[in-house]
Structures are given as structure tokens and as C-alpha cells.
Design a protein around this motif. Structure first.
Motif, PDB file in Angstrom:
ATOM      1  N   GLU A 159      31.667  46.885  49.201  1.00 52.03           N
ATOM      2  CA  GLU A 159      33.123  46.713  49.204  1.00 52.03           C
ATOM      3  C   GLU A 159      33.604  46.122  50.524  1.00 52.03           C
ATOM      4  N   ALA A 197      35.883  42.883  50.887  1.00 49.73           N
ATOM      5  CA  ALA A 197      37.131  42.912  51.662  1.00 49.73           C
ATOM      6  C   ALA A 197      37.146  41.806  52.716  1.00 49.73           C
ATOM      7  N   ALA A 204      37.851  38.507  51.023  1.00 49.18           N
ATOM      8  CA  ALA A 204      39.263  38.429  50.651  1.00 49.18           C
ATOM      9  C   ALA A 204      40.121  38.143  51.882  1.00 49.18           C
ATOM     10  N   LYS A 205      39.820  38.822  52.989  1.00 51.13           N
ATOM     11  CA  LYS A 205      40.582  38.613  54.223  1.00 51.13           C
ATOM     12  C   LYS A 205      40.450  37.167  54.687  1.00 51.13           C
ATOM     13  N   ALA A 259      43.693  36.777  50.867  1.00 51.04           N
ATOM     14  CA  ALA A 259      43.996  37.262  49.524  1.00 51.04           C
ATOM     15  C   ALA A 259      43.763  38.763  49.427  1.00 51.04           C
ATOM     16  N   SER A 260      44.274  39.332  48.345  1.00 55.30           N
ATOM     17  CA  SER A 260      43.947  40.713  48.016  1.00 55.30           C
ATOM     18  C   SER A 260      42.806  40.662  46.995  1.00 55.30           C
ATOM     19  N   TYR A 261      42.211  41.820  46.734  1.00 61.25           N
ATOM     20  CA  TYR A 261      41.102  41.829  45.783  1.00 61.25           C
ATOM     21  C   TYR A 261      41.176  43.024  44.856  1.00 61.25           C
ATOM     22  N   ARG A 262      40.556  42.866  43.698  1.00 57.22           N
ATOM     23  CA  ARG A 262      40.449  43.938  42.720  1.00 57.22           C
ATOM     24  C   ARG A 262      39.007  43.936  42.237  1.00 57.22           C
ATOM     25  N   LEU A 272      39.874  37.779  43.359  1.00 58.30           N
ATOM     26  CA  LEU A 272      40.840  37.593  44.456  1.00 58.30           C
ATOM     27  C   LEU A 272      42.164  37.105  43.895  1.00 58.30           C
ATOM     28  N   SER A 273      43.249  37.512  44.530  1.00 59.25           N
ATOM     29  CA  SER A 273      44.571  36.993  44.153  1.00 59.25           C
ATOM     30  C   SER A 273      45.451  36.958  45.401  1.00 59.25           C
ATOM     31  N   LYS A 274      46.369  36.016  45.406  1.00 51.93           N
ATOM     32  CA  LYS A 274      47.283  35.897  46.537  1.00 51.93           C
ATOM     33  C   LYS A 274      48.630  36.441  46.169  1.00 51.93           C
TER      34      LYS A 274
END
Length: 52
Positions: free
Chosen positions: A19, A23, A26-27, A31-34, A50-52
Motif C-alpha cells: 500500500e 500511495a 498516487a502522490k 491523485a488519490s487512490y482506491r 487512481l483518480s484526481k
């Protein structure tokens, strides 16, 4: 946009290590991540979206 739904993967010996790699990716992308899936065996393989 074109960014939506970008998938990243990481492999590590622990869930927290995998994880942390997700992370970091994503950084770097701003972006954020799920997390969408994680498999354990000899190592942990994790996939995230990833999503912004």
C-alpha cells in the motif's frame, strides 16, 4: 479526463508495504487512490485505481 481510471500495481512482502508503494505512485501522479484488489501468496500483489 484521460487520467480517470488509471490503474497501478505494486508488489511487496507485506500489505502495508504494497500500500505504501501504491500511495507513493498516487502522490507522484497528484491523485488519490482506491485499492481494487490485493492477493497474498509468497508476496502481496496489490492493484489500485487512481483518480484526481
Amino acid at each position: 479526463g484521460a487520467f480517470a481510471g488509471q490503474t497501478v500495481t505494486a508488489t511487496d512482502t507485506t500489505l502495508s508495504g504494497a500500500e505504501a508503494k501504491i500511495a507513493a505512485q498516487a502522490k507522484d501522479a497528484g491523485a488519490s487512490y482506491r485499492i481494487t484488489e490485493a492477493f497474498t501468496g509468497n508476496q502481496v500483489h496489490m492493484t489500485a485505481e487512481l483518480s484526481k
